[in-house]
Design a protein around this motif. Structure first.
Motif, PDB file in Angstrom:
ATOM      1  N   GLU A 175      -4.688  -1.942   3.919  1.00 27.29           N
ATOM      2  CA  GLU A 175      -3.283  -1.596   3.711  1.00 27.29           C
ATOM      3  C   GLU A 175      -3.136  -0.733   2.465  1.00 27.29           C
ATOM      4  O   GLU A 175      -3.738  -1.018   1.432  1.00 27.29           O
ATOM      5  N   GLN A 176      -2.316   0.256   2.574  1.00 28.95           N
ATOM      6  CA  GLN A 176      -2.223   1.243   1.500  1.00 28.95           C
ATOM      7  C   GLN A 176      -1.541   0.705   0.253  1.00 28.95           C
ATOM      8  O   GLN A 176      -1.892   1.057  -0.869  1.00 28.95           O
ATOM      9  N   HIS A 177      -0.553  -0.173   0.436  1.00 27.04           N
ATOM     10  CA  HIS A 177       0.222  -0.640  -0.720  1.00 27.04           C
ATOM     11  C   HIS A 177       0.211  -2.170  -0.840  1.00 27.04           C
ATOM     12  O   HIS A 177       1.218  -2.778  -1.201  1.00 27.04           O
ATOM     13  N   PHE A 178      -0.922  -2.792  -0.564  1.00 25.24           N
ATOM     14  CA  PHE A 178      -1.017  -4.244  -0.705  1.00 25.24           C
ATOM     15  C   PHE A 178      -1.147  -4.614  -2.186  1.00 25.24           C
ATOM     16  O   PHE A 178      -2.041  -4.137  -2.877  1.00 25.24           O
ATOM     17  N   SER A 179      -0.220  -5.490  -2.665  1.00 20.74           N
ATOM     18  CA  SER A 179      -0.200  -5.759  -4.111  1.00 20.74           C
ATOM     19  C   SER A 179       0.114  -7.220  -4.445  1.00 20.74           C
ATOM     20  O   SER A 179       0.645  -7.501  -5.510  1.00 20.74           O
ATOM     21  N   ARG A 180      -0.192  -8.150  -3.548  1.00 20.07           N
ATOM     22  CA  ARG A 180       0.108  -9.559  -3.813  1.00 20.07           C
ATOM     23  C   ARG A 180      -0.962 -10.175  -4.721  1.00 20.07           C
ATOM     24  O   ARG A 180      -1.678 -11.096  -4.368  1.00 20.07           O
ATOM     25  N   TRP A 181      -1.063  -9.653  -5.958  1.00 17.46           N
ATOM     26  CA  TRP A 181      -2.104 -10.103  -6.864  1.00 17.46           C
ATOM     27  C   TRP A 181      -1.863 -11.534  -7.340  1.00 17.46           C
ATOM     28  O   TRP A 181      -2.815 -12.277  -7.633  1.00 17.46           O
TER      29      TRP A 181
END
Length: 215
Positions: A175-181
């Motif tokens: 996914e290009q904008h996966f950000s669930r850090w």
């Protein structure tokens, strides 16, 4: 949805079904931490606030409702069922779980992805879930012997989080904008808490012996 996410959901669901089977078939909650079950109920209630605002899919909505309803049913049985509640190990389930709630909330207020009511409570649920198993692990360590269904419940609960870590890795690369850090880091912490249990679970399975945790 990828295969790791689906496997995680299914192992999570299996863990709950195993616990419900133990309670309803044996009419006993011995070896189960009420503190952990209350924490999980709070996790689901605060995480799924978007039930009232966002529709993702029928599958997503059903799973959210199942997790909320099952967690509340387990807490109710352990607290209110006239037979089940008698087997609750109150004397050894003494972990001060309200400290976990307070710490998770303070961390959510300070560290979140977006400063909104829903996002703060989402972060709170993630932090709290990472720690929610602690009262259960402490109870099992104090009791020593672990019955088969309780051991399977904890095993599948740990496997669920391990699959979700694989899900996040997969999504990061696809996914290009996966950000669930926040979810990723909390999931790693949560899985690490199971490491000792997994070790003894594997040893007992290998030797075909009863699961025992060192005091």
């Amino acid at each position: 949805m990828n295969i790791f996410r689906f496997a995680g959901d299914m192992t999570h669901l299996i863990s709950i079904l195993v616990l419900l089977l133990k309670i309803y078939a044996t009419k006993s909650c011995s070896g189960i931490s009420l503190k952990t079950q209350e924490l999980y109920a709070l996790v689901f209630l605060t995480r799924y606030l978007d039930l009232f605002t966002d529709f993702i899919s029928v599958y997503n909505t059903i799973m959210k409702l199942v997790f909320i309803a099952s967690s509340l049913a387990i807490v109710w049985c352990m607290r209110m069922h006239r037979v089940v509640r008698r087997s609750y190990d109150k004397e050894i389930d003494t972990f001060r779980h309200y400290f976990l709630i307070l710490a998770s909330f303070l961390l959510a207020v300070l560290v979140h992805e977006k400063f909104t009511f829903q996002e703060i409570f989402w972060a709170f649920s993630i932090y709290l879930e990472a720690l929610a198993i602690l009262p259960q692990l402490v109870l099992l360590q104090r009791s020593g012997n672990v019955d088969n269904l309780t051991g399977q419940y904890v095993f599948f609960l740990g496997a669920y989080r391990a699959f979700y870590i694989l899900n996040w890795i997969y999504r990061y690369f696809t996914e290009q904008h996966f950000s669930r850090w926040i979810a990723c880091l909390s999931g790693i912490v949560q899985t690490a808490l199971y490491a000792d249990f997994f070790y003894y679970y594997f040893i007992s399975w290998k030797n075909n012996a009863k699961l025992q945790l060192p005091a």
